[in-house]
Enzyme design. Structure first.
Site, PDB file in Angstrom:
ATOM      1  N   VAL A   9      -0.944  -9.318  -6.429  1.00 27.62           N
ATOM      2  CA  VAL A   9      -0.919  -9.312  -4.972  1.00 27.62           C
ATOM      3  C   VAL A   9      -2.047  -8.418  -4.479  1.00 27.62           C
ATOM      4  CG1 VAL A   9       0.625  -7.346  -4.615  1.00 27.62           C
ATOM      5  CG2 VAL A   9       0.606  -9.183  -2.946  1.00 27.62           C
ATOM      6  N   SER A  10      -2.657  -8.818  -3.366  1.00 28.30           N
ATOM      7  CA  SER A  10      -3.619  -7.940  -2.705  1.00 28.30           C
ATOM      8  C   SER A  10      -2.951  -7.391  -1.458  1.00 28.30           C
ATOM      9  CB  SER A  10      -4.894  -8.712  -2.327  1.00 28.30           C
ATOM     10  OG  SER A  10      -4.637  -9.607  -1.269  1.00 28.30           O
ATOM     11  N   THR A  11      -3.536  -6.382  -0.862  1.00 32.62           N
ATOM     12  CA  THR A  11      -2.953  -5.757   0.333  1.00 32.62           C
ATOM     13  C   THR A  11      -2.763  -6.771   1.451  1.00 32.62           C
ATOM     14  OG1 THR A  11      -4.015  -3.670  -0.243  1.00 32.62           O
ATOM     15  CG2 THR A  11      -3.202  -3.906   2.006  1.00 32.62           C
ATOM     16  N   GLU A  13      -2.521 -10.063   1.247  1.00 29.06           N
ATOM     17  CA  GLU A  13      -1.542 -11.083   0.901  1.00 29.06           C
ATOM     18  C   GLU A  13      -0.120 -10.557   1.053  1.00 29.06           C
ATOM     19  OE1 GLU A  13      -4.084 -13.649  -2.386  1.00 29.06           O
ATOM     20  OE2 GLU A  13      -2.958 -11.879  -2.995  1.00 29.06           O
ATOM     21  N   GLN A  14       0.106  -9.323   0.623  1.00 29.28           N
ATOM     22  CA  GLN A  14       1.445  -8.754   0.742  1.00 29.28           C
ATOM     23  C   GLN A  14       1.842  -8.636   2.210  1.00 29.28           C
ATOM     24  OE1 GLN A  14       2.378  -5.482  -1.821  1.00 29.28           O
ATOM     25  NE2 GLN A  14       3.883  -4.639  -0.429  1.00 29.28           N
TER      26      GLN A  14
END
Length: 250
Positions: A9-11, A13-14
């Site tokens: 997960v990227s920031t 996307e989360q």
């Protein structure tokens, strides 16, 4: 079956979809227990983009696939594995070559069938499109911050970032070093010579060491004359955003 669990997960996307690493792991572990899969390893690429496969844990996963350590990869969705259409089909073929299955618990189709492969490809296309949209939104937000003179990154040497306003403010000790560097440059000293002088005088440096490359970047950084060039090191010259009167000059 020996199972490898992949989570990422990227920031951004989360924030957008809510699939945190913990929630991914929880769903996948429940799935594996239900299917009597033996989890032999977890590959966690938290904070890494899905734009390509050059991620540390993905690279480790590829090696473990080749060495037959695992028989099945489990992820929640194909976009956790990659958001690139070409890379997705490359990974699918790579797994087939080494007799490894891919199972996506929120996209329950059989990728080994013609219809499943078609759906796999469609989801890759949508994932790639979403990645580009996220990138465009992030780029726009960062540019807006720069135009508001809210520094969107770590403060350059010589400045500190005000924790409340986000504006750059002069850091007195580092600012004095910056002035010495520019003065030495005016006297005809090279970047290498200035770096040596900085080391010899034990000039203040919070992290790292004085190198000619560090000095060169300081000498060519327009921030010291109050101009911020957003994207200077990653954009084409015509695409760089220049913001004048950005901060106090040194």
């Amino acid at each position: 079956m020996r199972c490898g669990v992949y989570v990422r997960v990227s920031t951004d996307e989360q924030r957008d979809n809510g699939y945190s690493i913990d929630s991914q792991l929880r769903m996948i572990k429940e799935y594996c227990e239900k299917n009597n899969y033996d989890i032999v390893d977890v590959y966690n690429d938290a904070g890494h983009s899905g734009k390509d496969l050059m991620r540390p844990e993905m690279q480790r996963l590829l090696k473990d696939i080749k060495s037959h350590k695992i028989e099945v990869i489990v992820a929640i969705k194909v976009d956790r594995l990659t958001r690139n259409n070409y890379d997705g089909f490359w990974l699918l073929n790579y797994c087939e070559e080494h007799d490894v299955k891919i199972e996506l618990i929120l996209e329950p189709y059989d990728v080994s069938t013609a219809n499943g492969e078609m759906i796999f490809g469609m989801n890759l296309v949508f994932g790639q499109r979403e990645r580009k949209e996220i990138g465009a939104r992030t780029k726009k937000a960062m540019e807006e911050m720069a135009l508001e003179k809210v520094h969107p990154a770590k403060a350059p040497y010589g400045y500190i970032r005000n924790s409340e306003t986000g504006h750059l403010e002069v850091e007195p000790i580092e600012a004095q070093v910056i002035k010495e560097i520019f003065e030495l440059s005016k006297q005809g000293n090279s970047s290498r010579g200035i770096a040596t002088a900085m080391k010899d005088s034990n000039a203040y440096l919070k992290t790292g060491k004085w190198t000619s490359d560090r000095v060169y970047k300081i000498l060519t950084n327009s921030i010291y004359i109050g101009i911020f060039e957003y994207g200077k090191y990653c954009r084409k010259p015509q695409d760089i955003l220049r913001v004048e009167n950005y901060c106090e000059t040194l």
